[in-house]
Design an enzyme around this catalytic site. Structure first.
Site, PDB file in Angstrom:
ATOM      1  N   ARG A  77       0.871  -1.186   0.000  1.00  0.00           N
ATOM      2  CA  ARG A  77       0.000   0.000   0.000  1.00  0.00           C
ATOM      3  C   ARG A  77       0.903   1.230   0.000  1.00  0.00           C
ATOM      4  O   ARG A  77       1.119   1.848   1.022  1.00  0.00           O
ATOM      5  CB  ARG A  77      -0.923  -0.042   1.224  1.00  0.00           C
ATOM      6  CG  ARG A  77      -2.086   0.864   1.255  1.00  0.00           C
ATOM      7  CD  ARG A  77      -1.764   2.341   1.436  1.00  0.00           C
ATOM      8  NE  ARG A  77      -1.618   2.790   2.788  1.00  0.00           N
ATOM      9  CZ  ARG A  77      -0.696   3.691   3.180  1.00  0.00           C
ATOM     10  NH1 ARG A  77       0.181   4.198   2.330  1.00  0.00           N
ATOM     11  NH2 ARG A  77      -0.631   4.070   4.437  1.00  0.00           N
ATOM     12  N   ASN A 128      -2.372  10.764   0.098  1.00  0.00           N
ATOM     13  CA  ASN A 128      -1.201  11.062  -0.729  1.00  0.00           C
ATOM     14  C   ASN A 128      -1.149  10.134  -1.938  1.00  0.00           C
ATOM     15  O   ASN A 128      -1.696   9.048  -1.887  1.00  0.00           O
ATOM     16  CB  ASN A 128       0.077  10.849   0.106  1.00  0.00           C
ATOM     17  CG  ASN A 128       0.153  11.795   1.277  1.00  0.00           C
ATOM     18  OD1 ASN A 128      -0.114  12.964   1.149  1.00  0.00           O
ATOM     19  ND2 ASN A 128       0.512  11.269   2.436  1.00  0.00           N
ATOM     20  N   LYS A 175      11.761   8.120   3.564  1.00  0.00           N
ATOM     21  CA  LYS A 175      11.464   8.336   4.998  1.00  0.00           C
ATOM     22  C   LYS A 175      12.761   8.453   5.785  1.00  0.00           C
ATOM     23  O   LYS A 175      12.886   9.290   6.682  1.00  0.00           O
ATOM     24  CB  LYS A 175      10.637   7.163   5.547  1.00  0.00           C
ATOM     25  CG  LYS A 175       9.222   7.074   4.997  1.00  0.00           C
ATOM     26  CD  LYS A 175       8.217   7.812   5.866  1.00  0.00           C
ATOM     27  CE  LYS A 175       6.836   7.794   5.232  1.00  0.00           C
ATOM     28  NZ  LYS A 175       5.867   8.626   5.942  1.00  0.00           N
TER      29      LYS A 175
END
Ligand SMILES: NC(=O)C1=CN([C@@H]2O[C@H](COP(=O)(O)OP(=O)(O)OC[C@H]3O[C@@H](n4cnc5c(N)ncnc54)[C@H](OP(=O)(O)O)[C@@H]3O)[C@@H](O)[C@H]2O)C=CC1
Ligand SMILES: CC(=O)C(=O)O
Ligand SMILES: [Mg+2]
Length: 588
Positions: free
Chosen positions: A189, A444, A207
């Site tokens: 996902r 997003n 990240k």
């Protein structure tokens, strides 16, 4: 009865596996390894000359001084000019701004990261508002979609089903030893873009670059990992440039066993205090992984917990603008997955702590809509476990506009992953029912946002307090400029991670998330409110992260979950001084 590996604690599994168990006590895991274990032949060497320029951690390009060029066999390998890091930064920013296509900026920045790590981070730290949308959402989403085509140099560690039974060995292939944070995805996902399989690697890489740039964690302590258990994305399965396993996803026991081997190997290789951030797993695995490993590992799910903490922070800050407590609000979510139910649960917990009301009661102010309509008690039997606490008494409602009209929320939060679902009718209904409707379009990347900033402001005639997961430019409406805030978990995870690391935390608890929310909300000033913001601007994010880290660390000590003793007297100063600086070092 023989237990399956997935049901065993890590120690038992390790003992059962030849080559991955027992005997390791020293920091490198080598000296006391048993004879049947494979070890890596580590070499420590000093880079010089050509190899120094090719090592991104030490390369300074034209900034090597004449003395350094002399001492390190670089003379002649560089043109004669010596540039400062500041000049290099200006040149690169100038070059980046020439690219009109966002993906070109992304690849240029990734090339820089691979070439000169300190310069990459200097750019990111000094130009965070401009570059965040490139290394992070929305551009990272497009990069993941096209990862196979733009793939040049691998970043991070790929652990595929082919490595079953030898994940510990794969971890040992990674060149850095002192890992403190792992961001791991299985790519199912990716943002609101669905299953991108192995190409999800862009997310852990992005990240972790924020862990360093925003939270000051050393780059060498960060490890991006993609677990490749296949993909169900037909387009990728038929794409000749796809970089992952060309098979359908492993599920059930096979998946659980593989993830269990991974989690055990991580603990065995890096110890109890390595932070594992689960990222962009599908919800049918995400909740189970979090609950399974939160009592044995230092784990955190960014989509469930980080998102909850950032949204709660915005809501706490908004109390000052709206003149209402959290308990005075009625919340409605579009999307009842990881983000939606994660946020809902933390809001309910916070209200319960503030009012003393039981959490079963505080949940009743929060409503969620999923793809089948409003979550109500008549649907309870058929609901996934994470939706069940939200199945309140109400007649069935088919869609969002019906739910807005029936529930009359004061706060509307989009966590559906589907763009343009906050229609004009929905937003106008919010404006009819509320003087200042609070609308968060969290999905997003930008293409999946429930509505744009411009839509939110024009459809509410400038009355909305608006935030979005991906950034929007300021909006001019009726002669006034509105600044939309970015409600994204990247406000939280870098500071939270720093707080956990600096206190030597061994587990993550909800109280730490609440502490992070309070710390972030406390940094929203009157000036920000006057501009319609419920989050502070990113320009000051390192200080924000230091304050979040200090609050999280303080809570960790209070809960007795910190192992870094004694506790520093001034945790904010300690956080600031722990942060990585990307300024070049001088070489002897
Ligand atoms: N801003 C931020 O910091 C963050 C943003 N996000 C974004 O949130 C989005 C969702 O993420 P996540 O919660 O993990 O995803 P999940 O897959 O866990 O949940 C999605 C939810 O949306 C529902 N849904 C899907 N389509 C519709 C529709 N047309 N109408 C109503 N509901 C719908 C699903 O319903 P059903 O259950 O019936 O299938 C499900 O409940 C993503 O776009 C992600 O990028 C996520 C984390 C952080
Ligand atoms: C921001 C984030 O974590 C997501 O969209 O999944
Ligand atoms: Mg995510």
């Amino acid at each position: 009865m023989g237990s399956t590996p997935a049901e065993l604690p890590c120690e038992d599994v390790a003992d059962n596996r030849s080559g991955v168990g027992g005997g390791i006590s020293d920091v490198y895991g080598e000296d006391s390894a048993t004879l049947d274990q494979l070890v890596t032949p580590w070499v420590t060497s000093v880079a010089s000359g050509y190899s120094l320029m090719r090592d991104p951690r030490y390369n300074k390009g034209l900034a090597f001084t004449d003395k350094e060029r002399d001492a390190h066999y670089l003379t002649g390998l560089l043109p004669p000019v010596v540039l400062s890091q500041d000049v290099q930064e200006r040149k690169l920013m100038h070059n980046l701004r020439q690219y009109t296509v966002p993906l070109q900026r992304y690849t240029a920045l990734m090339d820089l990261q691979e070439r000169n790590e300190r310069l990459f981070y200097k750019l990111l730290v000094d130009n965070v508002e401009e570059l965040l949308p490139v290394v992070y959402t929305p551009t990272v989403g497009e990069a993941c979609q096209k990862y196979g085509s733009i793939f040049r140099k691998p970043q991070g560690l790929y652990i595929s089903l082919k490595e079953k039974g030898k994940i510990l060995e794969v971890l040992k292939n990674w060149p850095q030893r002192g890992i403190q944070v792992i961001v791991v995805t299985d790519g199912e996902r990716i943002l609101g873009l669905g299953d991108l399989g192995c190409q999800g690697m862009g997310i852990p890489v992005g990240k972790l670059s924020l862990y360093t740039a925003l939270g000051g964690i050393r780059p060498s302590a960060c490890l991006p990992i993609t677990i490749d258990v296949g993909t169900n994305n037909e387009k990728l399965l038929n794409d000749e440039f796809y970089i992952g396993l060309k098979q359908r996803r492993a599920t059930g026991q096979e998946y659980a066993d593989f993830l269990h081997e991974f989690m055990c190997a991580v603990k065995q290789n890096y110890g109890e205090k390595v932070l594992v951030q689960f990222e962009d797993f599908a919800n049918h695995n995400a909740f189970d992984l979090l609950s399974k490993y939160s009592s044995s590992h230092l784990v955190f799910n960014d989509d469930i917990q980080g998102t909850a903490s950032v949204v709660l922070a915005g809501l706490i800050a908004a109390q000052k603008v709206l003149g209402k407590t959290l308990a005075d609000h009625t919340f409605l979510f579009l999307g009842a997955g990881e983000a939606g139910t994660g946020i809902a649960e933390l809001i309910a917990l916070k209200i319960s702590k503030e009012t003393g009301a039981p959490i079963d009661e505080t949940r009743k102010k929060i409503w969620l809509v999923d793809s089948k309509g409003l979550i109500v008690s008549s649907r309870k039997e058929s609901l996934q476990h994470f939706k069940q606490p939200w199945a309140h008494e109400h007649e069935p409602v088919k869609n969002l506009i019906g739910a807005v009209n029936a529930i009359k929320p004061t706060v509307l939060i989009g966590t559906s992953g589907v763009g343009q679902t906050f229609t004009k009718e929905v937003v106008e209904a919010m404006a009819t029912n509320n003087e200042k409707p609070l609308i968060l379009a969290l999905s997003n990347p930008t293409s999946q946002a429930e509505c744009t900033a411009e839509q939110a402001y024009t459809w509410t005639k400038g009355r909305a307090i608006f935030g979005s997961g991906s950034p929007f430019d300021p909006v001019e409406y009726n002669g006034k400029t509105y600044l939309p805030g970015q409600a994204n978990n990247c406000y939280i995870f870098p500071g939270l991670g720093l707080g956990l690391i600096m206190s030597g935390a061994i587990r993550v608890r909800d109280d730490m998330l609440l502490a992070a929310s309070e710390a972030l909300a406390a940094q929203v000033t009157e000036e920000h409110f006057a501009n319609g913001l419920i989050y502070p601007p990113f320009a000051n994010i390192r200080q924000i992260s230091a304050n979040i880290a200090a609050s999280v660390a303080a809570k960790t000590y209070d809960l007795g979950l910190a192992s870094n003793l004694p506790r520093a007297k001034d945790l904010v100063k300690f956080a600031e001084s722990s942060m990585y600086s990307p300024v070049y070092r001088n070489y002897r």
